[in-house]
Design a protein around this motif. Structure first.
Motif, mmCIF file in Angstrom:
data_model
loop_
_atom_site.group_PDB
_atom_site.id
_atom_site.type_symbol
_atom_site.label_atom_id
_atom_site.label_comp_id
_atom_site.label_asym_id
_atom_site.label_seq_id
_atom_site.Cartn_x
_atom_site.Cartn_y
_atom_site.Cartn_z
ATOM 1 N N LEU A 141 6.950 6.133 128.605
ATOM 2 C CA LEU A 141 6.018 5.019 128.436
ATOM 3 C C LEU A 141 6.624 3.918 127.562
ATOM 4 O O LEU A 141 6.414 2.728 127.816
ATOM 5 N N VAL A 173 -2.152 3.844 132.233
ATOM 6 C CA VAL A 173 -1.910 4.896 131.235
ATOM 7 C C VAL A 173 -2.492 4.497 129.886
ATOM 8 O O VAL A 173 -3.184 5.281 129.227
ATOM 9 N N TYR A 229 7.444 12.284 128.130
ATOM 10 C CA TYR A 229 6.446 11.383 128.710
ATOM 11 C C TYR A 229 6.217 10.166 127.805
ATOM 12 O O TYR A 229 6.146 9.037 128.289
ATOM 13 N N ASN A 275 -2.423 9.134 134.559
ATOM 14 C CA ASN A 275 -1.248 9.499 133.740
ATOM 15 C C ASN A 275 -0.275 10.416 134.485
ATOM 16 O O ASN A 275 0.378 11.261 133.892
ATOM 17 N N TYR A 317 4.034 3.189 121.577
ATOM 18 C CA TYR A 317 4.544 4.406 122.202
ATOM 19 C C TYR A 317 5.871 4.856 121.596
ATOM 20 O O TYR A 317 6.230 6.027 121.692
ATOM 21 N N SER A 330 2.882 12.053 136.126
ATOM 22 C CA SER A 330 4.305 12.109 135.801
ATOM 23 C C SER A 330 4.966 13.044 136.802
ATOM 24 O O SER A 330 4.486 14.161 137.026
ATOM 25 N N TYR A 382 -5.496 6.615 128.103
ATOM 26 C CA TYR A 382 -5.327 7.285 126.808
ATOM 27 C C TYR A 382 -6.097 6.569 125.706
ATOM 28 O O TYR A 382 -6.536 7.199 124.743
#
Length: 440
Positions: free
Chosen positions: A213, A115, A209, A59, A192, A61, A119
Protein backbone atom coordinates in the motif's frame (compact mmCIF):
# COMPACT_ATOMS: atom_id res chain seq x y z
CA UNK A 1 13.36 11.49 -19.66
CA UNK A 2 12.20 10.04 -16.36
CA UNK A 3 9.06 7.94 -16.53
CA UNK A 4 7.75 9.56 -13.37
CA UNK A 5 8.13 13.13 -14.61
CA UNK A 6 6.72 12.85 -18.12
CA UNK A 7 3.96 14.86 -19.77
CA UNK A 8 2.40 14.93 -23.20
CA UNK A 9 5.17 17.05 -24.75
CA UNK A 10 8.00 14.63 -23.97
CA UNK A 11 9.19 11.62 -25.90
CA UNK A 12 9.23 8.10 -24.47
CA UNK A 13 12.53 6.25 -24.54
CA UNK A 14 12.61 2.51 -25.20
CA UNK A 15 13.65 1.94 -21.60
CA UNK A 16 10.69 3.86 -20.22
CA UNK A 17 8.30 2.15 -22.64
CA UNK A 18 9.45 -1.23 -21.37
CA UNK A 19 9.24 -0.05 -17.76
CA UNK A 20 5.70 1.22 -18.26
CA UNK A 21 4.58 -2.06 -19.84
CA UNK A 22 6.11 -3.94 -16.92
CA UNK A 23 4.52 -1.71 -14.27
CA UNK A 24 1.12 -1.76 -15.96
CA UNK A 25 1.01 -5.58 -15.96
CA UNK A 26 2.58 -5.84 -12.51
CA UNK A 27 0.13 -3.51 -10.77
CA UNK A 28 -2.81 -4.86 -12.75
CA UNK A 29 -2.06 -8.32 -11.32
CA UNK A 30 -1.58 -6.83 -7.85
CA UNK A 31 -4.89 -4.98 -7.97
CA UNK A 32 -7.48 -6.82 -10.08
CA UNK A 33 -8.79 -10.06 -8.51
CA UNK A 34 -8.06 -12.81 -11.06
CA UNK A 35 -7.78 -15.68 -8.58
CA UNK A 36 -10.85 -17.95 -8.65
CA UNK A 37 -10.21 -18.89 -5.01
CA UNK A 38 -10.91 -15.28 -4.03
CA UNK A 39 -14.40 -15.43 -5.52
CA UNK A 40 -14.90 -18.95 -4.18
CA UNK A 41 -14.19 -17.72 -0.65
CA UNK A 42 -16.58 -14.80 -1.04
CA UNK A 43 -19.36 -17.17 -2.11
CA UNK A 44 -18.76 -20.01 0.35
CA UNK A 45 -17.58 -18.11 3.44
CA UNK A 46 -19.59 -19.00 6.55
CA UNK A 47 -21.05 -15.55 7.12
CA UNK A 48 -24.16 -13.79 5.98
CA UNK A 49 -22.70 -10.33 6.51
CA UNK A 50 -22.52 -8.03 3.50
CA UNK A 51 -19.77 -6.24 5.40
CA UNK A 52 -17.45 -9.22 4.93
CA UNK A 53 -18.06 -9.40 1.19
CA UNK A 54 -17.47 -5.70 0.61
CA UNK A 55 -14.46 -5.43 2.92
CA UNK A 56 -12.70 -8.44 1.40
CA UNK A 57 -13.37 -7.11 -2.10
CA UNK A 58 -11.84 -3.77 -1.07
CA UNK A 59 -8.61 -5.17 0.39
CA UNK A 60 -7.87 -8.00 -2.06
CA UNK A 61 -4.27 -9.18 -2.24
CA UNK A 62 -3.18 -11.85 -4.78
CA UNK A 63 -1.94 -15.23 -3.65
CA UNK A 64 -0.34 -17.83 -5.91
CA UNK A 65 0.21 -21.51 -5.16
CA UNK A 66 -0.31 -20.98 -1.44
CA UNK A 67 2.62 -18.58 -1.26
CA UNK A 68 2.72 -15.78 1.30
CA UNK A 69 3.76 -12.14 1.29
CA UNK A 70 6.72 -11.13 -0.82
CA UNK A 71 6.88 -14.51 -2.57
CA UNK A 72 3.76 -13.55 -4.50
CA UNK A 73 5.49 -10.37 -5.62
CA UNK A 74 8.21 -12.44 -7.30
CA UNK A 75 5.62 -14.51 -9.17
CA UNK A 76 3.82 -11.36 -10.34
CA UNK A 77 7.12 -9.73 -11.33
CA UNK A 78 8.07 -12.77 -13.42
CA UNK A 79 4.70 -12.70 -15.21
CA UNK A 80 4.97 -8.93 -15.75
CA UNK A 81 8.51 -9.28 -17.15
CA UNK A 82 7.39 -11.88 -19.68
CA UNK A 83 4.35 -9.78 -20.55
CA UNK A 84 6.45 -6.65 -21.06
CA UNK A 85 8.82 -8.48 -23.39
CA UNK A 86 6.01 -10.05 -25.42
CA UNK A 87 4.00 -6.82 -25.44
CA UNK A 88 6.97 -4.91 -26.77
CA UNK A 89 7.15 -7.23 -29.80
CA UNK A 90 3.41 -7.64 -30.44
CA UNK A 91 2.21 -4.08 -29.81
CA UNK A 92 5.26 -2.17 -30.98
CA UNK A 93 4.23 1.24 -32.30
CA UNK A 94 0.56 0.78 -31.40
CA UNK A 95 0.48 2.07 -27.82
CA UNK A 96 -0.32 5.56 -26.61
CA UNK A 97 2.09 5.60 -23.67
CA UNK A 98 0.75 8.81 -22.19
CA UNK A 99 -2.70 7.24 -21.99
CA UNK A 100 -1.29 3.95 -20.67
CA UNK A 101 0.45 5.86 -17.91
CA UNK A 102 -2.84 7.62 -17.15
CA UNK A 103 -4.63 4.27 -16.84
CA UNK A 104 -1.86 2.89 -14.64
CA UNK A 105 -2.31 5.77 -12.23
CA UNK A 106 -6.10 5.50 -12.44
CA UNK A 107 -6.07 1.80 -11.55
CA UNK A 108 -3.68 2.34 -8.65
CA UNK A 109 -5.46 5.37 -7.19
CA UNK A 110 -8.92 3.80 -7.25
CA UNK A 111 -7.58 0.60 -5.76
CA UNK A 112 -5.73 2.47 -3.02
CA UNK A 113 -8.78 4.66 -2.39
CA UNK A 114 -10.93 1.58 -1.76
CA UNK A 115 -8.38 0.10 0.66
CA UNK A 116 -7.94 3.39 2.54
CA UNK A 117 -11.68 3.95 2.88
CA UNK A 118 -12.33 0.33 3.92
CA UNK A 119 -9.63 0.30 6.61
CA UNK A 120 -10.53 3.83 7.63
CA UNK A 121 -14.16 2.87 8.20
CA UNK A 122 -13.26 0.00 10.55
CA UNK A 123 -11.43 2.57 12.64
CA UNK A 124 -14.09 5.29 12.42
CA UNK A 125 -16.43 2.59 13.75
CA UNK A 126 -13.90 1.04 16.17
CA UNK A 127 -13.76 -2.52 14.87
CA UNK A 128 -10.15 -3.09 13.89
CA UNK A 129 -8.84 -2.28 17.39
CA UNK A 130 -11.73 -3.13 19.74
CA UNK A 131 -11.68 -2.17 23.40
CA UNK A 132 -9.89 -4.86 25.46
CA UNK A 133 -12.13 -7.52 26.93
CA UNK A 134 -12.36 -7.82 30.71
CA UNK A 135 -10.40 -11.06 30.55
CA UNK A 136 -7.62 -9.29 28.65
CA UNK A 137 -7.55 -6.58 31.33
CA UNK A 138 -6.84 -9.33 33.87
CA UNK A 139 -3.97 -10.75 31.82
CA UNK A 140 -0.38 -9.93 32.71
CA UNK A 141 1.33 -7.56 30.28
CA UNK A 142 4.08 -10.09 29.63
CA UNK A 143 1.53 -12.73 28.59
CA UNK A 144 0.62 -10.82 25.40
CA UNK A 145 2.31 -11.22 22.05
CA UNK A 146 3.65 -7.87 20.74
CA UNK A 147 0.85 -7.43 18.19
CA UNK A 148 -1.79 -7.77 20.90
CA UNK A 149 -0.10 -5.08 22.98
CA UNK A 150 -0.22 -2.73 19.97
CA UNK A 151 -3.89 -3.51 19.33
CA UNK A 152 -4.80 -2.91 22.98
CA UNK A 153 -2.73 0.28 23.14
CA UNK A 154 -4.75 1.67 20.25
CA UNK A 155 -8.04 0.06 21.30
CA UNK A 156 -8.10 1.72 24.73
CA UNK A 157 -8.24 5.13 22.99
CA UNK A 158 -11.24 4.86 20.64
CA UNK A 159 -11.21 8.62 19.99
CA UNK A 160 -7.67 8.35 18.65
CA UNK A 161 -8.65 5.29 16.61
CA UNK A 162 -11.54 7.25 15.11
CA UNK A 163 -9.13 10.08 14.26
CA UNK A 164 -6.79 7.65 12.49
CA UNK A 165 -9.72 6.25 10.55
CA UNK A 166 -10.87 9.74 9.62
CA UNK A 167 -7.44 10.55 8.18
CA UNK A 168 -7.50 7.32 6.17
CA UNK A 169 -11.02 7.92 4.82
CA UNK A 170 -10.22 11.54 3.94
CA UNK A 171 -7.06 10.53 2.07
CA UNK A 172 -8.99 7.82 0.23
CA UNK A 173 -11.65 10.32 -0.86
CA UNK A 174 -8.95 12.71 -2.09
CA UNK A 175 -7.68 9.95 -4.37
CA UNK A 176 -11.03 9.77 -6.17
CA UNK A 177 -10.41 13.14 -7.83
CA UNK A 178 -7.41 13.65 -10.12
CA UNK A 179 -6.94 17.22 -8.87
CA UNK A 180 -6.46 16.10 -5.26
CA UNK A 181 -4.72 12.76 -5.88
CA UNK A 182 -1.27 14.05 -4.95
CA UNK A 183 -2.50 15.31 -1.56
CA UNK A 184 -4.21 12.00 -0.75
CA UNK A 185 -1.22 10.00 -1.95
CA UNK A 186 1.18 12.11 0.13
CA UNK A 187 -0.89 11.50 3.27
CA UNK A 188 -1.11 7.76 2.64
CA UNK A 189 2.57 7.39 1.75
CA UNK A 190 3.46 8.55 5.26
CA UNK A 191 0.50 6.78 6.88
CA UNK A 192 1.14 3.36 5.37
CA UNK A 193 4.87 3.77 5.75
CA UNK A 194 4.21 4.08 9.49
CA UNK A 195 1.83 1.10 9.36
CA UNK A 196 4.56 -0.95 7.68
CA UNK A 197 7.06 0.02 10.38
CA UNK A 198 4.52 -0.89 13.09
CA UNK A 199 3.86 -4.24 11.44
CA UNK A 200 7.57 -4.98 11.44
CA UNK A 201 8.12 -3.82 15.02
CA UNK A 202 5.10 -5.56 16.57
CA UNK A 203 5.07 -8.70 14.35
CA UNK A 204 1.49 -8.10 13.24
CA UNK A 205 1.72 -10.26 10.14
CA UNK A 206 0.77 -7.74 7.44
CA UNK A 207 4.23 -6.43 6.56
CA UNK A 208 4.05 -7.24 2.84
CA UNK A 209 0.52 -5.89 2.41
CA UNK A 210 1.19 -2.61 4.23
CA UNK A 211 4.41 -2.16 2.24
CA UNK A 212 2.45 -2.76 -0.94
CA UNK A 213 0.00 0.00 0.00
CA UNK A 214 2.88 2.37 0.75
CA UNK A 215 4.31 1.62 -2.72
CA UNK A 216 0.93 2.40 -4.31
CA UNK A 217 0.88 5.76 -2.53
CA UNK A 218 4.48 6.58 -3.47
CA UNK A 219 3.82 5.71 -7.12
CA UNK A 220 0.96 8.21 -7.19
CA UNK A 221 2.74 10.91 -5.20
CA UNK A 222 6.00 10.81 -7.12
CA UNK A 223 4.22 11.83 -10.33
CA UNK A 224 3.98 15.42 -9.07
CA UNK A 225 6.94 15.28 -6.68
CA UNK A 226 9.44 16.99 -9.06
CA UNK A 227 6.96 19.80 -9.69
CA UNK A 228 6.32 20.20 -5.96
CA UNK A 229 10.08 20.32 -5.32
CA UNK A 230 10.56 22.92 -8.03
CA UNK A 231 7.74 25.09 -6.68
CA UNK A 232 8.12 24.73 -2.91
CA UNK A 233 11.84 24.05 -2.39
CA UNK A 234 13.66 25.49 -5.39
CA UNK A 235 11.01 28.25 -5.63
CA UNK A 236 11.10 28.25 -9.42
CA UNK A 237 8.38 28.95 -11.93
CA UNK A 238 6.61 25.61 -12.35
CA UNK A 239 4.08 24.50 -14.93
CA UNK A 240 1.38 22.13 -13.69
CA UNK A 241 0.70 18.89 -15.47
CA UNK A 242 -1.72 19.62 -18.30
CA UNK A 243 -2.13 16.20 -19.87
CA UNK A 244 -5.75 15.21 -20.49
CA UNK A 245 -6.41 11.90 -22.23
CA UNK A 246 -8.80 11.69 -25.16
CA UNK A 247 -11.06 8.68 -24.57
CA UNK A 248 -12.65 6.55 -27.23
CA UNK A 249 -16.26 5.39 -26.90
CA UNK A 250 -15.40 2.17 -25.02
CA UNK A 251 -13.19 4.02 -22.55
CA UNK A 252 -15.91 6.61 -21.96
CA UNK A 253 -18.44 3.83 -21.33
CA UNK A 254 -16.06 2.16 -18.89
CA UNK A 255 -15.57 5.40 -16.93
CA UNK A 256 -19.30 6.18 -16.91
CA UNK A 257 -20.06 2.72 -15.51
CA UNK A 258 -17.24 2.43 -12.99
CA UNK A 259 -17.65 5.85 -11.37
CA UNK A 260 -21.27 5.31 -10.17
CA UNK A 261 -20.36 1.77 -9.13
CA UNK A 262 -17.52 3.15 -7.02
CA UNK A 263 -19.88 5.57 -5.27
CA UNK A 264 -22.46 2.83 -4.62
CA UNK A 265 -19.72 0.48 -3.34
CA UNK A 266 -18.38 3.06 -0.87
CA UNK A 267 -21.86 3.92 0.43
CA UNK A 268 -22.70 0.22 0.85
CA UNK A 269 -19.37 -0.39 2.59
CA UNK A 270 -19.97 2.47 5.02
CA UNK A 271 -23.50 1.26 5.78
CA UNK A 272 -22.51 -2.40 6.35
CA UNK A 273 -19.51 -1.38 8.48
CA UNK A 274 -21.74 0.69 10.74
CA UNK A 275 -24.27 -2.14 10.83
CA UNK A 276 -21.59 -4.62 11.93
CA UNK A 277 -20.35 -2.21 14.61
CA UNK A 278 -23.80 -1.49 16.00
CA UNK A 279 -25.15 -5.05 15.99
CA UNK A 280 -22.38 -7.66 16.31
CA UNK A 281 -18.76 -6.45 16.02
CA UNK A 282 -17.00 -9.20 14.12
CA UNK A 283 -14.08 -9.74 16.49
CA UNK A 284 -16.15 -10.55 19.58
CA UNK A 285 -18.89 -13.19 19.97
CA UNK A 286 -22.39 -11.98 19.19
CA UNK A 287 -24.25 -14.23 21.67
CA UNK A 288 -25.01 -12.45 24.94
CA UNK A 289 -23.61 -13.92 28.14
CA UNK A 290 -25.66 -15.12 31.11
CA UNK A 291 -27.66 -12.24 32.51
CA UNK A 292 -26.01 -10.80 35.61
CA UNK A 293 -22.81 -12.82 35.23
CA UNK A 294 -20.49 -10.13 33.81
CA UNK A 295 -17.54 -9.47 36.08
CA UNK A 296 -14.33 -10.63 37.73
CA UNK A 297 -14.55 -13.47 40.29
CA UNK A 298 -12.14 -14.80 42.87
CA UNK A 299 -12.17 -18.59 43.19
CA UNK A 300 -12.88 -19.07 46.91
CA UNK A 301 -13.30 -22.85 46.83
CA UNK A 302 -12.06 -25.31 44.21
CA UNK A 303 -12.54 -29.07 44.38
CA UNK A 304 -11.24 -31.67 41.95
CA UNK A 305 -12.78 -35.12 42.31
CA UNK A 306 -14.25 -33.96 45.64
CA UNK A 307 -10.81 -33.05 47.01
CA UNK A 308 -10.45 -29.38 47.88
CA UNK A 309 -7.30 -27.73 46.54
CA UNK A 310 -6.20 -24.63 48.50
CA UNK A 311 -5.41 -21.44 46.61
CA UNK A 312 -2.15 -21.75 44.67
CA UNK A 313 -0.43 -19.79 41.92
CA UNK A 314 1.52 -22.88 40.82
CA UNK A 315 -0.99 -25.74 40.91
CA UNK A 316 -1.83 -26.74 37.32
CA UNK A 317 -5.40 -27.78 38.18
CA UNK A 318 -6.52 -25.10 40.62
CA UNK A 319 -8.51 -22.20 39.18
CA UNK A 320 -7.31 -18.84 40.54
CA UNK A 321 -9.88 -16.42 39.16
CA UNK A 322 -12.62 -16.33 36.54
CA UNK A 323 -13.99 -13.63 34.24
CA UNK A 324 -17.43 -13.68 32.64
CA UNK A 325 -17.67 -11.37 29.63
CA UNK A 326 -20.77 -9.54 28.44
CA UNK A 327 -20.85 -12.08 25.61
CA UNK A 328 -20.71 -15.88 25.85
CA UNK A 329 -17.07 -16.20 26.88
CA UNK A 330 -15.61 -17.29 30.21
CA UNK A 331 -11.90 -17.07 30.95
CA UNK A 332 -9.94 -18.77 33.71
CA UNK A 333 -6.55 -18.11 35.24
CA UNK A 334 -4.75 -21.44 35.73
CA UNK A 335 -1.05 -22.19 36.17
CA UNK A 336 -1.12 -24.64 33.26
CA UNK A 337 1.15 -24.24 30.20
CA UNK A 338 -0.58 -22.75 27.15
CA UNK A 339 0.34 -23.18 23.50
CA UNK A 340 -0.49 -19.67 22.31
CA UNK A 341 -2.82 -19.16 19.37
CA UNK A 342 -0.62 -17.21 16.95
CA UNK A 343 -3.57 -16.02 14.84
CA UNK A 344 -4.71 -12.40 14.71
CA UNK A 345 -8.35 -13.12 15.47
CA UNK A 346 -9.43 -11.03 12.48
CA UNK A 347 -11.39 -13.61 10.51
CA UNK A 348 -15.02 -12.98 9.57
CA UNK A 349 -17.35 -15.70 10.76
CA UNK A 350 -20.79 -16.18 12.26
CA UNK A 351 -19.41 -18.83 14.62
CA UNK A 352 -18.85 -17.44 18.12
CA UNK A 353 -16.30 -20.17 18.78
CA UNK A 354 -14.19 -19.06 15.82
CA UNK A 355 -14.31 -15.41 16.86
CA UNK A 356 -11.09 -15.76 18.79
CA UNK A 357 -9.70 -12.21 18.95
CA UNK A 358 -9.88 -12.16 22.76
CA UNK A 359 -7.87 -15.40 23.08
CA UNK A 360 -5.46 -14.97 20.14
CA UNK A 361 -1.96 -13.82 21.04
CA UNK A 362 -2.60 -14.34 24.76
CA UNK A 363 -1.04 -16.58 27.40
CA UNK A 364 -1.79 -16.78 31.10
CA UNK A 365 -5.56 -17.29 30.73
CA UNK A 366 -7.70 -19.97 29.15
CA UNK A 367 -10.69 -18.69 27.17
CA UNK A 368 -13.83 -20.78 26.78
CA UNK A 369 -16.81 -20.24 24.52
CA UNK A 370 -19.93 -21.44 26.27
CA UNK A 371 -23.48 -22.46 25.50
CA UNK A 372 -25.90 -21.81 28.32
CA UNK A 373 -29.25 -23.40 29.02
CA UNK A 374 -30.80 -20.75 31.25
CA UNK A 375 -33.74 -23.01 32.14
CA UNK A 376 -31.75 -26.09 33.15
CA UNK A 377 -28.93 -23.84 34.46
CA UNK A 378 -26.21 -25.69 32.54
CA UNK A 379 -23.05 -24.57 30.75
CA UNK A 380 -21.04 -26.31 28.08
CA UNK A 381 -17.53 -24.85 27.81
CA UNK A 382 -15.11 -25.36 24.89
CA UNK A 383 -11.60 -23.87 24.87
CA UNK A 384 -11.40 -21.19 22.14
CA UNK A 385 -7.68 -21.81 21.61
CA UNK A 386 -7.32 -24.09 18.57
CA UNK A 387 -4.33 -25.73 20.26
CA UNK A 388 -6.46 -26.77 23.25
CA UNK A 389 -9.88 -27.31 21.66
CA UNK A 390 -10.13 -30.75 23.31
CA UNK A 391 -10.47 -29.04 26.70
CA UNK A 392 -14.18 -28.94 27.61
CA UNK A 393 -16.43 -28.71 30.67
CA UNK A 394 -20.07 -29.64 31.25
CA UNK A 395 -21.23 -27.65 34.25
CA UNK A 396 -24.27 -26.66 36.25
CA UNK A 397 -24.39 -23.10 37.57
CA UNK A 398 -26.23 -21.47 40.45
CA UNK A 399 -26.35 -17.86 41.61
CA UNK A 400 -26.42 -18.00 45.40
CA UNK A 401 -26.68 -14.21 45.54
CA UNK A 402 -25.53 -11.29 43.41
CA UNK A 403 -21.90 -11.87 44.43
CA UNK A 404 -21.63 -15.66 44.67
CA UNK A 405 -21.80 -18.12 41.79
CA UNK A 406 -21.32 -21.89 42.09
CA UNK A 407 -20.19 -24.11 39.19
CA UNK A 408 -20.05 -27.90 39.37
CA UNK A 409 -19.77 -30.68 36.80
CA UNK A 410 -17.11 -32.62 34.86
CA UNK A 411 -14.27 -31.88 32.47
CA UNK A 412 -13.31 -33.76 29.29
CA UNK A 413 -11.56 -36.42 31.41
CA UNK A 414 -14.73 -36.98 33.46
CA UNK A 415 -13.06 -35.52 36.53
CA UNK A 416 -15.60 -33.78 38.73
CA UNK A 417 -15.04 -30.16 39.69
CA UNK A 418 -16.71 -27.80 42.13
CA UNK A 419 -16.01 -24.07 42.01
CA UNK A 420 -17.31 -21.34 44.30
CA UNK A 421 -16.86 -17.89 42.81
CA UNK A 422 -17.01 -14.56 44.62
CA UNK A 423 -17.52 -11.48 42.50
CA UNK A 424 -14.98 -8.70 43.10
CA UNK A 425 -16.53 -5.26 42.62
CA UNK A 426 -13.42 -3.68 41.26
CA UNK A 427 -12.90 -0.22 39.84
CA UNK A 428 -10.70 0.01 36.75
CA UNK A 429 -8.63 3.13 36.26
CA UNK A 430 -8.82 2.50 32.54
CA UNK A 431 -12.59 2.99 32.74
CA UNK A 432 -12.51 5.79 35.30
CA UNK A 433 -9.94 7.88 33.46
CA UNK A 434 -8.05 10.72 35.09
CA UNK A 435 -10.33 13.65 34.27
CA UNK A 436 -12.32 13.14 37.44
CA UNK A 437 -11.44 12.15 41.03
CA UNK A 438 -10.99 8.41 41.54
CA UNK A 439 -11.58 6.56 44.81
CA UNK A 440 -10.43 2.96 45.01
Amino acid sequence: MSLLNQNASLEWSDKNKFLLRFLLIYFFLQIIPLDYKFYQELITKDTGRGFYLLFKAANYSPQFFGLLGYQNWLVIAAIALIGAIVGGKVCKGKEDFNKLYYWLRAIVRYRLALVAIAYGLIKVFPLQFPYPSLGNLHTNYGDFLPWKIYFHTTGIAPTFEIFLGGVEVLAGLLLLNRRTTTFGAGILAGYYGNVFASNMAYSMGYEAYSFQLAIFAVLLFIYDAPRLYSLLVAQKFTVANTYHPIFNSREKLLRNVLRPLMVVFIIALAFTTYQNYSTAPYKYPKTAGIKGSYGYYNVKVFKLNNIEIPYSVSDSNRWQNVVFEKWATLSVKIAKPIVIDNGLGDQFTDSDYERNYESAGVGGRRYFAYQADTVAKTLKLVNKNKNHKEETFNLNYQFVNDSTLILNGVNEKKDSIYVELNRIHKKYLLFEGRRKPVKL
